[in-house]
Design a protein around this motif. Structure first.
Motif, mmCIF file in Angstrom:
data_model
loop_
_atom_site.group_PDB
_atom_site.id
_atom_site.type_symbol
_atom_site.label_atom_id
_atom_site.label_comp_id
_atom_site.label_asym_id
_atom_site.label_seq_id
_atom_site.Cartn_x
_atom_site.Cartn_y
_atom_site.Cartn_z
ATOM 1 N N ILE A 20 0.707 -1.213 0.105
ATOM 2 C CA ILE A 20 -0.041 0.105 0.028
ATOM 3 C C ILE A 20 0.698 1.431 -0.050
ATOM 4 O O ILE A 20 0.502 2.510 -0.669
ATOM 5 N N ASP A 21 2.005 1.287 0.660
ATOM 6 C CA ASP A 21 2.934 2.310 0.737
ATOM 7 C C ASP A 21 3.432 2.639 -0.626
ATOM 8 O O ASP A 21 3.958 3.852 -0.795
ATOM 9 N N ALA A 22 3.536 1.770 -1.510
ATOM 10 C CA ALA A 22 3.803 2.094 -2.832
ATOM 11 C C ALA A 22 2.643 2.673 -3.931
ATOM 12 O O ALA A 22 3.071 2.994 -4.962
ATOM 13 N N VAL A 23 1.597 2.813 -3.372
ATOM 14 C CA VAL A 23 0.400 3.403 -3.902
ATOM 15 C C VAL A 23 0.104 4.752 -3.606
ATOM 16 O O VAL A 23 -0.349 4.911 -2.387
ATOM 17 N N GLU A 27 -3.751 4.987 1.674
ATOM 18 C CA GLU A 27 -2.837 5.098 3.003
ATOM 19 C C GLU A 27 -3.486 4.348 3.888
ATOM 20 O O GLU A 27 -4.887 3.903 4.136
ATOM 21 N N ILE A 28 -2.656 3.794 4.775
ATOM 22 C CA ILE A 28 -3.167 2.779 5.818
ATOM 23 C C ILE A 28 -3.606 3.901 7.185
ATOM 24 O O ILE A 28 -2.758 4.418 7.590
ATOM 25 N N VAL A 29 -4.519 3.646 7.775
ATOM 26 C CA VAL A 29 -5.088 4.587 8.826
ATOM 27 C C VAL A 29 -5.139 3.815 10.165
ATOM 28 O O VAL A 29 -5.122 4.343 11.070
ATOM 29 N N ASN A 30 -5.039 2.304 9.904
ATOM 30 C CA ASN A 30 -5.143 1.383 11.144
ATOM 31 C C ASN A 30 -4.770 0.041 10.625
ATOM 32 O O ASN A 30 -4.900 -0.243 9.552
ATOM 33 N N MET A 106 -1.293 -5.137 -7.353
ATOM 34 C CA MET A 106 -1.769 -3.974 -8.141
ATOM 35 C C MET A 106 -2.935 -4.306 -8.899
ATOM 36 O O MET A 106 -3.517 -3.188 -9.407
ATOM 37 N N SER A 107 -3.297 -5.412 -9.516
ATOM 38 C CA SER A 107 -4.447 -5.646 -10.240
ATOM 39 C C SER A 107 -5.810 -5.186 -9.473
ATOM 40 O O SER A 107 -6.602 -4.752 -9.913
ATOM 41 N N THR A 108 -5.379 -5.922 -8.042
ATOM 42 C CA THR A 108 -6.615 -5.342 -7.079
ATOM 43 C C THR A 108 -6.851 -3.998 -6.862
ATOM 44 O O THR A 108 -7.983 -3.600 -7.030
ATOM 45 N N VAL A 109 -5.780 -3.480 -6.766
ATOM 46 C CA VAL A 109 -5.870 -1.762 -6.695
ATOM 47 C C VAL A 109 -6.493 -1.164 -7.998
ATOM 48 O O VAL A 109 -7.259 -0.307 -7.565
ATOM 49 N N GLU A 110 -6.365 -1.639 -9.105
ATOM 50 C CA GLU A 110 -7.217 -0.985 -10.167
ATOM 51 C C GLU A 110 -8.614 -1.473 -10.026
ATOM 52 O O GLU A 110 -9.487 -0.342 -10.420
ATOM 53 N N ARG A 111 -9.009 -2.555 -9.498
ATOM 54 C CA ARG A 111 -10.273 -2.681 -9.085
ATOM 55 C C ARG A 111 -10.804 -2.011 -8.055
ATOM 56 O O ARG A 111 -11.954 -1.416 -8.477
ATOM 57 N N ILE A 112 -10.049 -1.827 -7.003
ATOM 58 C CA ILE A 112 -10.562 -0.768 -6.039
ATOM 59 C C ILE A 112 -10.721 0.406 -6.268
ATOM 60 O O ILE A 112 -11.628 1.231 -6.417
ATOM 61 N N ARG A 113 -10.018 1.108 -7.419
ATOM 62 C CA ARG A 113 -10.144 2.291 -7.906
ATOM 63 C C ARG A 113 -11.403 2.825 -8.526
ATOM 64 O O ARG A 113 -12.067 3.544 -8.376
ATOM 65 N N ARG A 114 -11.762 1.760 -9.518
ATOM 66 C CA ARG A 114 -13.010 1.861 -10.279
ATOM 67 C C ARG A 114 -13.997 1.825 -9.374
ATOM 68 O O ARG A 114 -14.967 2.580 -9.533
#
Length: 230
Positions: A20-23, A27-30, A106-114
């Motif tokens: 997550i730190d690379a995205v 950001e991690i809140v907890n 990172m594939s999951t990150v793209e789905r999260i963004r959408r």
């Protein structure tokens, strides 16, 4: 996007933390090492994305999901594949099997963004405003609807064109249409939404907006003619 990581293995939390730190836009809140602690965090903090382990003591990740009336975007993380069907029945977005590879994450990150962008554009009260903010190059740019000339689809992105500028943002035509004024903006082509108040001419299957010709798709032309000509 504010993230919560829930896992009873410190190493698993550390790995997702590093990913997550690379995205830039996450950001991690907890973090939490059990589902009960996670439940309390979810009650008091705004969490957009939940990375949730399944097998944990006392209360499993799936049991936690069943207790939540309003869920954030949920990504299950587990060493076992057996829970995939049950997880998706609980409307999780994705299912990551440990050990998690960076390219799969990172594939999951793209789905999260959408999913996140779609949720941002959906107003729960279905109220329309005069403007919206769109993320452009890490900045939130305010755009007044009455300044928009047309919007063009660019696969996973859209181009918003006004008299003075052209902005590219990570949305699609279906999601952005939900916040546009119904009476002014019409889908005229599979790749275009036009502000009909800005149309000066129509000839054949082309609309003239400013100095730009916008195509009208075959499936839209009858409706567009009726709207323009009454």
């Amino acid at each position: 996007m504010k993230c919560l990581i829930v896992d009873d293995e410190p190493l698993a939390i550390k790995i997702i933390d590093r990913f997550i730190d690379a995205v830039d836009d996450m950001e991690i809140v907890n973090t939490a090492d059990n589902a009960l602690e996670a439940y309390n965090i979810l009650q008091r903090e705004k969490i957009d994305v939940l990375f949730l382990d399944i097998n944990m003591p006392e209360l499993s990740g799936l049991d936690l999901l069943r207790t939540l009336k309003k869920k954030p975007i949920v990504v299950l993380t587990t060493a076992y594949r057996d829970y995939a069907v049950e997880g998706f029945e609980l409307e999780v977005l994705d299912y990551l099997v440990k050990p998690i590879a960076m390219n799969r994450f990172m594939s999951t990150v793209e789905r999260i963004r959408r999913e996140y962008n779609k949720a941002e554009l959906t107003n729960e009260d279905d109220q329309r405003s005069e403007f919206a903010f769109f993320k452009v190059n890490k900045k939130q740019v305010k755009v007044f609807f009455d300044e928009i000339l047309w919007i063009e689809s660019l696969k996973d992105y859209i181009r918003i064109v006004t008299k003075d500028k052209s902005l590219i943002t990570h949305h699609n035509l279906n999601s952005v249409s939900k916040i546009l004024p119904d009476n002014d903006f019409y889908r005229v082509h599979k790749s275009f939404i036009a502000n009909m108040t800005k149309v000066s001419e129509m000839e054949g299957n082309m609309l003239l907006i400013g100095r730009q010709h916008i195509p009208v798709g075959r499936n839209f032309i009858k409706d567009i003619k009726e709207r323009l000509l009454g």
